[in-house]
Scaffold this motif. Structure first.
Motif, PDB file in Angstrom:
ATOM      1  N   PHE A 153      75.251  73.117  65.313  1.00 40.92           N
ATOM      2  CA  PHE A 153      74.200  73.792  64.557  1.00 40.92           C
ATOM      3  C   PHE A 153      72.817  73.385  65.064  1.00 40.92           C
ATOM      4  O   PHE A 153      71.892  74.211  65.123  1.00 40.92           O
ATOM      5  CB  PHE A 153      74.336  73.496  63.067  1.00 40.92           C
ATOM      6  CG  PHE A 153      73.304  74.196  62.210  1.00 40.92           C
ATOM      7  CD1 PHE A 153      73.035  75.551  62.380  1.00 40.92           C
ATOM      8  CD2 PHE A 153      72.612  73.508  61.240  1.00 40.92           C
ATOM      9  CE1 PHE A 153      72.095  76.202  61.606  1.00 40.92           C
ATOM     10  CE2 PHE A 153      71.669  74.156  60.452  1.00 40.92           C
ATOM     11  CZ  PHE A 153      71.407  75.497  60.640  1.00 40.92           C
ATOM     12  N   HIS A 154      72.677  72.133  65.463  1.00 50.17           N
ATOM     13  CA  HIS A 154      71.398  71.681  66.017  1.00 50.17           C
ATOM     14  C   HIS A 154      71.042  72.495  67.262  1.00 50.17           C
ATOM     15  O   HIS A 154      69.898  72.951  67.428  1.00 50.17           O
ATOM     16  CB  HIS A 154      71.482  70.184  66.366  1.00 50.17           C
ATOM     17  CG  HIS A 154      70.236  69.630  66.986  1.00 50.17           C
ATOM     18  ND1 HIS A 154      69.096  69.347  66.262  1.00 50.17           N
ATOM     19  CD2 HIS A 154      69.952  69.326  68.293  1.00 50.17           C
ATOM     20  CE1 HIS A 154      68.170  68.887  67.077  1.00 50.17           C
ATOM     21  NE2 HIS A 154      68.655  68.865  68.313  1.00 50.17           N
ATOM     22  N   ARG A 172      70.302  76.333  66.188  1.00 51.95           N
ATOM     23  CA  ARG A 172      69.003  76.592  65.544  1.00 51.95           C
ATOM     24  C   ARG A 172      67.857  76.479  66.550  1.00 51.95           C
ATOM     25  O   ARG A 172      66.810  77.121  66.386  1.00 51.95           O
ATOM     26  CB  ARG A 172      68.802  75.643  64.370  1.00 51.95           C
ATOM     27  CG  ARG A 172      68.504  74.217  64.758  1.00 51.95           C
ATOM     28  CD  ARG A 172      68.590  73.236  63.596  1.00 51.95           C
ATOM     29  NE  ARG A 172      68.145  73.800  62.338  1.00 51.95           N
ATOM     30  CZ  ARG A 172      68.363  73.243  61.147  1.00 51.95           C
ATOM     31  NH1 ARG A 172      69.060  72.115  61.081  1.00 51.95           N
ATOM     32  NH2 ARG A 172      67.915  73.773  60.055  1.00 51.95           N
ATOM     33  N   MET A 222      68.552  80.980  66.911  1.00 52.84           N
ATOM     34  CA  MET A 222      67.863  81.518  65.737  1.00 52.84           C
ATOM     35  C   MET A 222      66.446  81.998  66.044  1.00 52.84           C
ATOM     36  O   MET A 222      66.028  83.031  65.507  1.00 52.84           O
ATOM     37  CB  MET A 222      67.879  80.488  64.607  1.00 52.84           C
ATOM     38  CG  MET A 222      69.284  80.243  64.045  1.00 52.84           C
ATOM     39  SD  MET A 222      69.368  78.972  62.759  1.00 52.84           S
ATOM     40  CE  MET A 222      68.529  79.806  61.400  1.00 52.84           C
ATOM     41  N   TYR A 268      66.135  85.560  61.485  1.00 52.80           N
ATOM     42  CA  TYR A 268      66.309  84.125  61.282  1.00 52.80           C
ATOM     43  C   TYR A 268      65.199  83.279  61.896  1.00 52.80           C
ATOM     44  O   TYR A 268      65.192  82.046  61.721  1.00 52.80           O
ATOM     45  CB  TYR A 268      67.657  83.674  61.872  1.00 52.80           C
ATOM     46  CG  TYR A 268      68.840  84.070  61.033  1.00 52.80           C
ATOM     47  CD1 TYR A 268      69.055  83.519  59.773  1.00 52.80           C
ATOM     48  CD2 TYR A 268      69.768  85.006  61.501  1.00 52.80           C
ATOM     49  CE1 TYR A 268      70.137  83.880  59.001  1.00 52.80           C
ATOM     50  CE2 TYR A 268      70.869  85.366  60.736  1.00 52.80           C
ATOM     51  CZ  TYR A 268      71.043  84.809  59.484  1.00 52.80           C
ATOM     52  OH  TYR A 268      72.130  85.166  58.723  1.00 52.80           O
ATOM     53  N   ALA A 309      64.722  78.645  61.061  1.00 49.80           N
ATOM     54  CA  ALA A 309      65.416  77.719  61.962  1.00 49.80           C
ATOM     55  C   ALA A 309      65.344  76.274  61.488  1.00 49.80           C
ATOM     56  O   ALA A 309      66.165  75.449  61.916  1.00 49.80           O
ATOM     57  CB  ALA A 309      64.854  77.834  63.369  1.00 49.80           C
ATOM     58  N   ASP A 310      64.393  75.932  60.614  1.00 51.69           N
ATOM     59  CA  ASP A 310      64.280  74.557  60.128  1.00 51.69           C
ATOM     60  C   ASP A 310      64.979  74.344  58.794  1.00 51.69           C
ATOM     61  O   ASP A 310      64.988  73.222  58.269  1.00 51.69           O
ATOM     62  CB  ASP A 310      62.802  74.163  59.990  1.00 51.69           C
ATOM     63  CG  ASP A 310      62.094  74.096  61.337  1.00 51.69           C
ATOM     64  OD1 ASP A 310      62.779  73.771  62.328  1.00 51.69           O
ATOM     65  OD2 ASP A 310      60.889  74.368  61.393  1.00 51.69           O
ATOM     66  N   LEU A 330      71.602  74.399  56.579  1.00 58.98           N
ATOM     67  CA  LEU A 330      72.561  75.488  56.727  1.00 58.98           C
ATOM     68  C   LEU A 330      72.829  76.199  55.404  1.00 58.98           C
ATOM     69  O   LEU A 330      72.844  77.432  55.322  1.00 58.98           O
ATOM     70  CB  LEU A 330      73.865  74.926  57.311  1.00 58.98           C
ATOM     71  CG  LEU A 330      74.899  75.934  57.802  1.00 58.98           C
ATOM     72  CD1 LEU A 330      74.311  76.852  58.846  1.00 58.98           C
ATOM     73  CD2 LEU A 330      76.118  75.198  58.353  1.00 58.98           C
ATOM     74  N   LEU A 338      70.353  78.918  53.999  1.00 64.55           N
ATOM     75  CA  LEU A 338      70.230  80.240  54.613  1.00 64.55           C
ATOM     76  C   LEU A 338      70.760  81.307  53.663  1.00 64.55           C
ATOM     77  O   LEU A 338      71.610  81.035  52.815  1.00 64.55           O
ATOM     78  CB  LEU A 338      71.000  80.274  55.930  1.00 64.55           C
ATOM     79  CG  LEU A 338      70.503  79.315  57.021  1.00 64.55           C
ATOM     80  CD1 LEU A 338      71.418  79.386  58.235  1.00 64.55           C
ATOM     81  CD2 LEU A 338      69.066  79.628  57.413  1.00 64.55           C
ATOM     82  N   HIS A 388      80.205  80.069  59.517  1.00 62.03           N
ATOM     83  CA  HIS A 388      79.024  79.799  60.343  1.00 62.03           C
ATOM     84  C   HIS A 388      79.542  79.733  61.781  1.00 62.03           C
ATOM     85  O   HIS A 388      80.271  78.801  62.141  1.00 62.03           O
ATOM     86  CB  HIS A 388      78.361  78.484  59.964  1.00 62.03           C
ATOM     87  CG  HIS A 388      78.260  78.245  58.482  1.00 62.03           C
ATOM     88  ND1 HIS A 388      77.281  78.785  57.691  1.00 62.03           N
ATOM     89  CD2 HIS A 388      79.060  77.524  57.655  1.00 62.03           C
ATOM     90  CE1 HIS A 388      77.463  78.395  56.442  1.00 62.03           C
ATOM     91  NE2 HIS A 388      78.536  77.638  56.395  1.00 62.03           N
TER      92      HIS A 388
END
Length: 426
Positions: free
Chosen positions: A29-30, A33, A37, A43, A47-48, A51, A54, A282
């Motif tokens: 995920f890091h 994003r 994103m 999105y 991005a910050d 999860l 969202l 996700h």
């Protein structure tokens, strides 16, 4: 094809524990994003966010925001026109630039678009071939039965893999001669098609010897799995794939696991007793059309036991079906979930044989179609279902028996389903 993904899929040991899975998801995920994103107008400003902060997505919301969510600059209406033309012409080769466009069957009430870039197609092919290619040193012949072709599926082709698409909208009988000529080493089809082919094989009308048989697109019932395995002499594997991605696959021992190397799948539990849940997806590999915090209306039953294969990715005992097809019977303490497996078991354990069946709940009435059932099947099933209701502490709906099978228009076979009370024609 992605060599890394191929090797992971074929030779990877899998995750050893839940902590390893969580760390893998956090790192994925890091990266997502940071790299993906910001390329999505929808999105870009999120991005910050954590999860779970969202927006919750489903098919309707994803399609309503399709043009802004995708990172390819593809307009929803333009993509829909390409997909509909392909459906009508049965020519699935046209792309938008280098991006393939596909259309789901719409059995959940709304048809959904999906996109696949060349990179995504290579990744999908690597995962599938890595897991299910029988022998690396031998050229394979893949027969793929689906409602629609797509460049995603054709990405299976390479100098060692001959890929053949069989259109489910064509008459079943028209496929048999071509299928026999191909003599596939890998046979991929929805469960109902595999069952039909197995019946034909058992009757002597086919003589196929596939090294891999893979069920896709529909829930594979135990009775169909047994029929298919007897006919072809090999285990039936499952790939649980939706428009939103490949959610689960069988391991080398034939047990279904969530695809947690490529997706994070959270649980929206709908029945605490069984642990039944709707998956919240996700996908950190899908760059063309980001799938984040996306709730599917499928219902999965987890298997709490660790898998002997050693992989810690969550085992799935079975795919129950769609959420709106889960049976709920009244009880003194509120609605009680009735697993489709319990209904299937009651029918499978009847002392009287029958060819096929359908079970449809509509309000407080349960309609049961028994096809070619021997005498005595109806009272025996009535007694069995009454016993099931007592064990659950629930009230048995009024049972209405029918002969034969009801008319069906859905592209996917659903033996057990629920209709709104307002719908007539049952």
């Amino acid at each position: 094809m992605s060599l890394t993904a191929f090797l992971h899929s074929r030779h990877g040991r899998g995750f050893s524990c839940r902590a390893e899975i969580e760390a893998h998801h956090a790192a994925a995920f890091h990266r997502f994003r940071a790299r993906v994103m910001p390329r999505s107008p929808f999105y870009r400003g999120m991005a910050d966010l954590p999860l779970k902060a969202l927006p919750r997505m489903d098919k309707a919301r994803l399609m309503a925001n399709f043009s802004a969510i995708n990172t390819c600059g593809i307009d929803h209406d333009a993509a829909m026109q390409v997909a509909i033309r392909a459906e009508a012409s049965r020519d699935f080769r046209p792309l938008i630039g280098k991006v393939s466009v596909g259309l789901s069957t719409g059995t959940s009430g709304q048809r959904g678009l999906f996109l696949a870039t060349p990179r995504e197609r290579r990744l999908w092919a690597a995962i599938m071939l890595g897991r299910y290619w029988p022998e690396l040193w031998r050229r394979q012949r893949v027969a793929f039965f689906m409602r629609a072709d797509n460049a995603l599926y054709r990405s299976l082709s390479n100098p060692l893999v001959r890929f053949a698409f069989f259109d489910l909208l064509s008459p079943f009988e028209d496929h048999l001669a071509r299928l026999a000529d191909l003599d596939p080493s890998v046979l991929i089809a929805p469960a109902r098609i595999l069952a039909m082919l197995a019946e034909r094989q058992a009757a002597g009308g086919l003589a196929l010897s596939p090294r891999r048989v893979i069920s896709v697109a529909e829930t594979l019932s135990p009775e169909d799995a047994a029929l298919i395995e007897r006919a072809f002499g090999t285990r039936v594997h499952q790939v649980y794939q939706a428009t939103e991605g490949v959610l689960a696959m069988t391991c080398r021992l034939g047990h279904l696991h969530l695809n947690e190397r490529w997706l994070r799948i959270d649980r929206d539990v709908i029945d605490a007793a069984s642990g039944a849940f709707c998956p919240v997806i996700h996908d950190f590999t899908r760059e063309s059309l980001p799938i984040l915090n996306y709730r599917l209306d499928d219902v999965l039953i987890p298997d709490p036991d660790p898998c002997p294969c050693g992989c810690a990715s969550q085992r799935i005992a079975r795919i129950e079906g769609r959420e709106d097809d889960v049976l709920w019977w009244p009880s003194a303490t509120g609605p009680r979930m009735v697993a489709s497996e319990a209904i299937r078991t009651a029918i499978a354990c009847l002392p009287q044989p029958l060819r096929d069946y359908r079970v449809v709940q509509q309000g407080r009435m349960l309609h049961l179609w028994l096809d070619a059932a021997a005498p005595g099947a109806e009272p025996a099933l009535r007694t069995s279902l009454a016993g099931l209701a007592r064990r659950l502490g629930a009230e048995l709906p009024a049972l209405v028996f029918h002969r034969g099978l009801p008319p069906e228009t859905d592209a996917k076979r659903r033996r057990i389903r629920v209709l709104p009370e307002a719908r007539a024609g049952v």
